[in-house]
Design a protein around this motif. Structure first.
Motif, mmCIF file in Angstrom:
data_model
loop_
_atom_site.group_PDB
_atom_site.id
_atom_site.type_symbol
_atom_site.label_atom_id
_atom_site.label_comp_id
_atom_site.label_asym_id
_atom_site.label_seq_id
_atom_site.Cartn_x
_atom_site.Cartn_y
_atom_site.Cartn_z
ATOM 1 N N ALA A 1 5.257 -6.655 -9.735
ATOM 2 C CA ALA A 1 4.001 -7.410 -9.689
ATOM 3 C C ALA A 1 4.001 -8.503 -10.747
ATOM 4 C CB ALA A 1 2.813 -6.476 -9.889
ATOM 5 N N ALA A 2 4.469 -8.180 -11.947
ATOM 6 C CA ALA A 2 4.505 -9.179 -13.022
ATOM 7 C C ALA A 2 5.437 -10.328 -12.654
ATOM 8 C CB ALA A 2 4.954 -8.522 -14.325
ATOM 9 N N ARG A 3 6.589 -10.010 -12.094
ATOM 10 C CA ARG A 3 7.523 -11.060 -11.678
ATOM 11 C C ARG A 3 6.897 -11.950 -10.606
ATOM 12 N NH1 ARG A 3 12.536 -7.179 -11.398
ATOM 13 N NH2 ARG A 3 13.377 -7.499 -13.480
ATOM 14 N N SER A 4 6.236 -11.327 -9.657
ATOM 15 C CA SER A 4 5.611 -12.078 -8.573
ATOM 16 C C SER A 4 4.534 -13.018 -9.107
ATOM 17 C CB SER A 4 5.014 -11.114 -7.552
ATOM 18 O OG SER A 4 4.280 -11.797 -6.581
ATOM 19 N N PHE A 5 3.662 -12.492 -9.977
ATOM 20 C CA PHE A 5 2.597 -13.319 -10.538
ATOM 21 C C PHE A 5 3.174 -14.425 -11.419
ATOM 22 C CE2 PHE A 5 -0.359 -9.525 -10.012
ATOM 23 C CZ PHE A 5 -0.944 -10.061 -8.888
ATOM 24 N N HIS A 6 4.191 -14.114 -12.190
ATOM 25 C CA HIS A 6 4.798 -15.120 -13.055
ATOM 26 C C HIS A 6 5.432 -16.232 -12.222
ATOM 27 C CE1 HIS A 6 7.868 -16.922 -15.685
ATOM 28 N NE2 HIS A 6 6.934 -16.774 -16.603
ATOM 29 N N ARG A 7 6.119 -15.854 -11.170
ATOM 30 C CA ARG A 7 6.746 -16.849 -10.288
ATOM 31 C C ARG A 7 5.691 -17.771 -9.677
ATOM 32 N NH1 ARG A 7 8.991 -13.490 -6.808
ATOM 33 N NH2 ARG A 7 10.452 -12.794 -8.380
ATOM 34 N N GLN A 8 4.598 -17.185 -9.188
ATOM 35 C CA GLN A 8 3.521 -17.979 -8.596
ATOM 36 C C GLN A 8 2.884 -18.906 -9.636
ATOM 37 O OE1 GLN A 8 0.655 -15.436 -6.654
ATOM 38 N NE2 GLN A 8 2.253 -14.267 -5.636
ATOM 39 N N LEU A 9 2.640 -18.371 -10.825
ATOM 40 C CA LEU A 9 2.017 -19.159 -11.882
ATOM 41 C C LEU A 9 2.920 -20.312 -12.305
ATOM 42 C CD1 LEU A 9 -0.271 -19.562 -13.948
ATOM 43 C CD2 LEU A 9 1.001 -18.033 -15.458
ATOM 44 N N ALA B 1 9.938 10.692 -12.379
ATOM 45 C CA ALA B 1 10.218 9.813 -11.234
ATOM 46 C C ALA B 1 9.020 8.915 -10.929
ATOM 47 C CB ALA B 1 10.590 10.640 -10.011
ATOM 48 N N THR B 2 7.827 9.477 -10.969
ATOM 49 C CA THR B 2 6.622 8.695 -10.701
ATOM 50 C C THR B 2 6.400 7.645 -11.781
ATOM 51 O OG1 THR B 2 5.626 10.570 -9.570
ATOM 52 C CG2 THR B 2 4.139 8.850 -10.303
ATOM 53 N N SER B 3 6.633 8.011 -13.027
ATOM 54 C CA SER B 3 6.492 7.059 -14.127
ATOM 55 C C SER B 3 7.489 5.911 -13.969
ATOM 56 C CB SER B 3 6.720 7.778 -15.456
ATOM 57 O OG SER B 3 6.648 6.884 -16.525
ATOM 58 N N SER B 4 8.719 6.234 -13.606
ATOM 59 C CA SER B 4 9.726 5.186 -13.381
ATOM 60 C C SER B 4 9.322 4.282 -12.222
ATOM 61 C CB SER B 4 11.084 5.821 -13.095
ATOM 62 O OG SER B 4 11.500 6.589 -14.184
ATOM 63 N N LEU B 5 8.845 4.888 -11.142
ATOM 64 C CA LEU B 5 8.417 4.113 -9.979
ATOM 65 C C LEU B 5 7.243 3.210 -10.336
ATOM 66 C CD1 LEU B 5 8.813 3.608 -6.943
ATOM 67 C CD2 LEU B 5 7.212 5.480 -6.515
ATOM 68 N N PHE B 6 6.304 3.721 -11.117
ATOM 69 C CA PHE B 6 5.155 2.923 -11.535
ATOM 70 C C PHE B 6 5.602 1.725 -12.367
ATOM 71 C CE2 PHE B 6 1.915 1.878 -14.710
ATOM 72 C CZ PHE B 6 0.901 1.464 -13.866
ATOM 73 N N ARG B 7 6.512 1.960 -13.300
ATOM 74 C CA ARG B 7 6.991 0.868 -14.142
ATOM 75 C C ARG B 7 7.728 -0.190 -13.317
ATOM 76 N NH1 ARG B 7 5.354 4.080 -17.542
ATOM 77 N NH2 ARG B 7 5.698 4.591 -19.665
ATOM 78 N N VAL C 1 0.824 -1.206 0.000
ATOM 79 C CA VAL C 1 0.000 0.000 0.000
ATOM 80 C C VAL C 1 0.862 1.260 0.000
ATOM 81 C CG1 VAL C 1 -1.757 1.274 1.294
ATOM 82 C CG2 VAL C 1 -1.881 -1.197 1.160
ATOM 83 N N CYS C 2 1.968 1.234 0.730
ATOM 84 C CA CYS C 2 2.836 2.405 0.823
ATOM 85 C C CYS C 2 3.384 2.787 -0.556
ATOM 86 C CB CYS C 2 3.971 2.134 1.799
ATOM 87 S SG CYS C 2 5.014 3.562 2.108
ATOM 88 N N LEU C 3 3.835 1.810 -1.300
ATOM 89 C CA LEU C 3 4.379 2.067 -2.630
ATOM 90 C C LEU C 3 3.287 2.518 -3.593
ATOM 91 C CD1 LEU C 3 7.180 2.013 -3.811
ATOM 92 C CD2 LEU C 3 6.773 -0.308 -4.564
ATOM 93 N N ALA C 4 2.124 1.898 -3.523
ATOM 94 C CA ALA C 4 1.004 2.303 -4.378
ATOM 95 C C ALA C 4 0.563 3.728 -4.057
ATOM 96 C CB ALA C 4 -0.165 1.335 -4.210
#
Length: 142
Positions: free
Chosen positions: A116-124, A104-110, A42-45
């Motif tokens: 998130a993509a890495r996390s979901f891919h690892r779980q999948l 900076a915000t765009s870089s942080l978002f990316r 939540v903090c990062l979002a």
């Protein structure tokens, strides 16, 4: 009746083609919550959302500054005058701050989206490698 159900299950067990179930409706809040958690919490979002708002605020401030500068570029009684140098410095500093914030915000978002993509891919991948071979023998119709 029980014999009919058992024979149907037995007949369906050898099927190589299955009809896929389709889900209809909106994305649940739980899906968004899991994405936020996978992205870094939540903090990062909140930082990403706050950065976008701050960058837009600085851009609006730069646009407003141009309006103030143009309204006060000549000497009028009862008002202050903004010189060209002060006006240009004010606009440039607000615009550069807005650009830096948005970049900076765009870089942080990316980066958070990549996490998130890495996390979901690892779980999948982990779940896919644990599935029984029979899962791979069926081909969905849909």
């Amino acid at each position: 009746k029980e014999g009919d159900e058992a024979s149907e299950k037995k007949a369906g067990a050898g099927k190589l083609v299955e009809k896929e179930a389709e889900q209809v409706g909106s994305v649940s809040a739980g899906v968004y919550w899991s994405y936020v958690q996978a992205a870094g919490g939540v903090c990062l979002a909140s930082s990403v959302i706050g950065g976008v708002l701050l960058g837009q605020a600085f851009q609006t401030g730069a646009d407003s500054w141009v309006s103030v500068w143009s309204d006060h570029s000549v000497d009028k009684p009862g008002t202050f005058k903004v010189s060209s140098t002060v006006g240009l410095i004010g606009y440039a500093s607000l615009s550069l701050t807005a650009f830096a914030g948005i970049f900076a915000t765009s870089s942080l978002f990316r980066l958070t989206a990549l996490n998130a993509a890495r996390s979901f891919h690892r779980q999948l991948l982990t779940k896919m490698l644990q599935l029984p071979m029979t899962f791979y023998d069926t081909t969905p119709l849909g």
